[in-house]
Write a protein that holds these residues in place. Sequence first.
Motif, PDB file in Angstrom:
ATOM      1  N   ASP A  79      74.463  -6.499   1.339  1.00 26.44           N
ATOM      2  CA  ASP A  79      73.237  -5.909   1.887  1.00 26.44           C
ATOM      3  C   ASP A  79      72.326  -5.444   0.752  1.00 26.44           C
ATOM      4  N   GLY A  80      71.235  -4.748   1.122  1.00 22.41           N
ATOM      5  CA  GLY A  80      70.248  -4.339   0.132  1.00 22.41           C
ATOM      6  C   GLY A  80      70.778  -3.379  -0.906  1.00 22.41           C
ATOM      7  N   LEU A 138      73.664  -9.950  10.947  1.00 23.30           N
ATOM      8  CA  LEU A 138      72.489  -9.557  10.169  1.00 23.30           C
ATOM      9  C   LEU A 138      71.432  -8.925  11.067  1.00 23.30           C
ATOM     10  N   GLU A 139      70.830  -7.849  10.599  1.00 23.35           N
ATOM     11  CA  GLU A 139      69.723  -7.221  11.305  1.00 23.35           C
ATOM     12  C   GLU A 139      68.415  -7.894  10.906  1.00 23.35           C
ATOM     13  N   ASP A 141      65.466  -6.826  10.247  1.00 22.60           N
ATOM     14  CA  ASP A 141      64.724  -6.232   9.133  1.00 22.60           C
ATOM     15  C   ASP A 141      65.626  -5.897   7.948  1.00 22.60           C
ATOM     16  N   GLY A 142      66.842  -6.390   7.972  1.00 18.16           N
ATOM     17  CA  GLY A 142      67.760  -6.133   6.870  1.00 18.16           C
ATOM     18  C   GLY A 142      67.482  -7.020   5.660  1.00 18.16           C
ATOM     19  N   ARG A 143      67.935  -6.558   4.509  1.00 15.08           N
ATOM     20  CA  ARG A 143      67.731  -7.287   3.244  1.00 15.08           C
ATOM     21  C   ARG A 143      69.103  -7.709   2.733  1.00 15.08           C
ATOM     22  N   TYR A 144      69.261  -9.002   2.415  1.00 10.59           N
ATOM     23  CA  TYR A 144      70.586  -9.538   2.100  1.00 10.59           C
ATOM     24  C   TYR A 144      70.500 -10.558   0.967  1.00 10.59           C
ATOM     25  N   TRP A 211      66.996 -12.692  -2.646  1.00  6.50           N
ATOM     26  CA  TRP A 211      67.039 -11.801  -1.495  1.00  6.50           C
ATOM     27  C   TRP A 211      66.376 -12.479  -0.301  1.00  6.50           C
ATOM     28  N   ASP A 213      65.638 -11.788   4.238  1.00  3.41           N
ATOM     29  CA  ASP A 213      65.790 -10.837   5.329  1.00  3.41           C
ATOM     30  C   ASP A 213      66.391 -11.523   6.546  1.00  3.41           C
ATOM     31  N   GLY A 214      66.827 -10.719   7.494  1.00  6.53           N
ATOM     32  CA  GLY A 214      67.518 -11.265   8.661  1.00  6.53           C
ATOM     33  C   GLY A 214      66.659 -12.189   9.487  1.00  6.53           C
TER      34      GLY A 214
END
Length: 219
Positions: A79-80, A138-139, A141-144, A211, A213-214
Motif C-alpha cells: 500500500d501507500g 484494493l480500494e 482511492d488507494g495507492r499501491y 505507483w 491507484d485502485g
Amino acid sequence: MRWPGGKFSAGGLSLLLLLMMMAPGTARAAARVRSVDPQVQQGRLQGRLHTTGLPTEKQLQSMQSGLEAALELHLALQDGDDHPLAGRTVMLRMAFDLWDQVYAVRVDGQELRFGDLDQLREYLQDIQGLDVCTTGLLEADGRYRLQVAMVVHAVAPEEQARVEKVITGEGAPPRQGRDQQEASVSLGSLIRIFYKGGGGEGDDQRLQSRWFDGREVRP
C-alpha cells in the motif's frame, strides 16, 4: 572411480562433472528484472515482468544435461505506506526434453512448450499473468505498487536432493569411523560449493512497479 564412503556410477560422475562446470567463477549471472507492471485479468491483479539474461548459461547447462532449472519469483502488493497487503511465490521450472528436443516451462500447474531456445528466451523476457490477488482487495482511492524479487536457480531446488542421491549412491551400506564422517562432510561441502548455497546464482533481484491507484485495476 571410487569415492571414500561410496561409489560413483557413470551417471553420478557425469552429474558431478556438471556441478564442477557450474561452480562459481569470475562471470556473474546477467539475469535482471528490468520492470514490473500491474495488469488485470478476470478480476485478478497480476504482475507482468520484463527481464534480461534468461535463461543463464548455468541454467542452460543444467537443462541440456537433463536437469531442471528454476526461476523463483516473490510477488507482493504494497500500500501507500509500503505495508504488504498480499503476496505469493511463483516457481517457474524449466527443462529441456531430450527426446522431443523442445524446451518446457511449468508454472501454476500449466506446461508451456517452446520449439527452440529463442522462443524460450522471448517468453522469459516478457512474463505475463503472474497472479497476486483479487482486485476486490484494493480500494478505489488507494495507492499501491507491486514488488518482485527474482532468484535464479541453476538447478531447481527439488532436483538437488535427487542429484545428491545419485552422486553419493542412495542405499549404499554405511561405513563406520572417522574416515566415513570426514568423507560425508567433504562431499556435502563440495555440493554446497558447486551449488553456491542451493543452486542460486548471486543475490535476488528486487524491483518495484510504479505507483497506481485502485481505480486503474478495479472493474
